[in-house]
Each structure stands twice: as C-alpha cells, then as structure tokens.
Design an enzyme around this catalytic site. Structure first.
Site, short mmCIF file in Angstrom:
data_model
loop_
_atom_site.label_atom_id
_atom_site.label_comp_id
_atom_site.label_asym_id
_atom_site.label_seq_id
_atom_site.Cartn_x
_atom_site.Cartn_y
_atom_site.Cartn_z
N HIS A 1 0.83 -1.21 0.00
CA HIS A 1 0.00 0.00 0.00
C HIS A 1 0.86 1.26 0.00
CE1 HIS A 1 -3.27 -2.50 2.20
NE2 HIS A 1 -3.73 -2.23 1.00
N CYS B 1 -2.83 0.11 9.96
CA CYS B 1 -3.93 -0.71 9.44
C CYS B 1 -4.85 -1.26 10.52
CB CYS B 1 -3.40 -1.84 8.59
SG CYS B 1 -2.25 -2.85 9.45
#
Ligand code: CIR
Length: 259
Positions: free
Chosen positions: A160, A248
């Site tokens: 990401h 996250c």
C-alpha cells in the site's frame, strides 16, 4: 478528542492475504495480546477505543483501516481490492454511519484504506494492486464537495501507499523512497527516510502530536527521535507476519470535545 475503531484479531489470521511478505507461522494468541497492547497504547495517547468483536470468517479483518476512510466531514466505505476482504466492513460501516455521513466506493472501483494518505485537504492515493483508477476517480468525486483534491501516487514492491509513506508531524513524512515509484507528489514536505536496513519502517500512526510505532525498527526510531517526534512503541510482530502494520489496525476519527 480522538476515537479509534479497532477489531479483535480473527482466529483465522494465519489464512491472511499476503503479497510481498513470505508466509510464516503466526501465533494468534500472541497476535491477540499484541493487538490488546496496541489498543491500550492508543488509549494512552488519548483515544477512546471502540473495539469490534473478531470475525472468524475473515482472516484479515483486524486490519480495519482498509475497509473505510474517515474525514472530519464524511466517512467512506471502501471496496477492498482483495475479494476475500469484501464483507469485512459491515459492522465498521455501521459504527461510522452513526458518527459521520457515510458514502461508498462502488463496483468496479477498488480502494484499500491503506492506500489513502490524507494531509490537510490533499488526499494521496496509491496506484497499487489493491486500488484501481475507478476507485480513485470515485473518491475524487465523493470528496470534491468537501474541498479535498485526490492525487494518484505510484508505488512499487509494497502493498500500500502507507507501507511507503506516512505523516509523522504537521509537515513531516516518514518515507521509504525505494517503495515510491514517483516521490514528486510529496515535494515540499520535510522527509525523514527510513534506515535502508529497515524497509518496512515507514508506517506510523499519528495521534495528535505523537506517533505509535513498531518497536522493531531501532535505526529509524533514532531518526524520529532526532527529528523531535514524540514516539510510543508497540510490538506488533505477529501482525507484521500478516503484512499488517500499525496504521492498518485502527480507524482514527477526530471527535468533538465537550465545552
Ligand atoms: C492484506 O493483504 O490485505 C492483509 N494481509 C494486510 C493488510 C494490511 N493493511 C494495511 O496495511 N492497511
């Protein structure tokens, strides 16, 4: 002033998606206690934590960041790029819908929250395997009425955008330049580079003036200290084996202070 939405570790964590990290045995009991310590660390930084129960059918559901985006004005239910992760978000979206107007990324858009870095009114979105152009275009349209701009940023060799870069202070980014195919969108920000031996070290959660940060990157930690950043460290080794990091595991919302 801050609320964090988190979700307990799934008993199925070992069946997680993996893209750039080799599979290795995960101790789920240890992952749970590390996650509990992570939540306590968020509390110590002034967050009220809303903890959702584990989802046995969704290995990656502890990584709540990917299923939604939160802005001061609005929340957005994402459509994760990994099919196995769609359906994780329902309870998260329900909570967010009680705190913000809730909008949605729709098919064929895909967008993982881990790809979205918001700095002021600039929203940077990773051009990754998880987030596609349709997702970015939808996000641009959804956010335009609130005055946000959306810019794509090409990543490489990482999951990401926020594997490669996170914000650690008002004008300061923590970055692994090797994982950004093009760093030019970030020109103008002060950059702290990770130590080259600590390639996963660019992910930090920012809570007010402090950051929460993994305890396994001592060389980059020293760089953060030198830069005057206030750092609280946590051990998240088992979550890192699932290609997770510290951003996250929570969705952070600014919540109104009572006068
Ligand atoms: C996945 O591949 O989707 C999970 N195993 C890890 C997700 C980590 N999410 C994040 O850093 N935002």
């Amino acid at each position: 002033m801050w609320t964090a939405i988190t979700r307990e570790v799934s008993p199925a964590l070992a069946g997680c998606e993996l893209s750039f990290v080799p599979r290795s045995p995960i101790d789920v009991v240890l992952a749970r206690s590390q996650h509990a310590a992570y939540c306590r660390a968020l509390e110590s930084l002034g967050c009220g934590v809303i903890q959702l129960p584990a989802l046995p059918d969704y290995p990656d559901s502890v990584f709540v960041e990917d299923v939604a985006l939160v802005f001061d004005e609005v929340a957005i239910a994402t459509r994760p790029g990994a099919e196995s992760r769609r359906g994780e978000g329902d309870a998260v979206h329900e909570v967010l819908g009680s705190l913000r107007p809730l909008l949605r990324i729709e098919t064929p858009g895909t967008l993982d929250g881990g790809d979205v870095l918001c700095i002021g009114k600039r929203v940077f979105v990773g051009i990754s395997a998880r987030s596609n152009e349709a997702g970015r275009a939808q996000l641009r349209e959804l956010l335009a009425p609130y005055g946000y701009t959306v810019e794509g940023v090409a990543t490489r060799e990482c999951l990401h955008l926020k594997s490669a870069v996170t914000q650690v202070a008002g004008d300061t980014l923590l970055v692994n330049p090797a994982w950004l195919a093009d760093a030019s969108p970030f020109a103008g920000y002060r950059m702290i580079e990770v130590d080259p031996e600590e390639e996963h070290a660019a992910n930090a959660v920012r809570v007010g003036d402090a950051i929460l940060y993994p305890d396994c990157f001592p060389k980059t930690l020293a760089r953060l200290h030198e830069a005057g950043i206030n750092v609280t460290t946590v051990d998240v080794s088992e979550l890192q084996k699932a290609e997770g990091a510290v951003t996250c595991c929570s969705l952070l919302l600014r919540t109104a202070t009572t006068a």
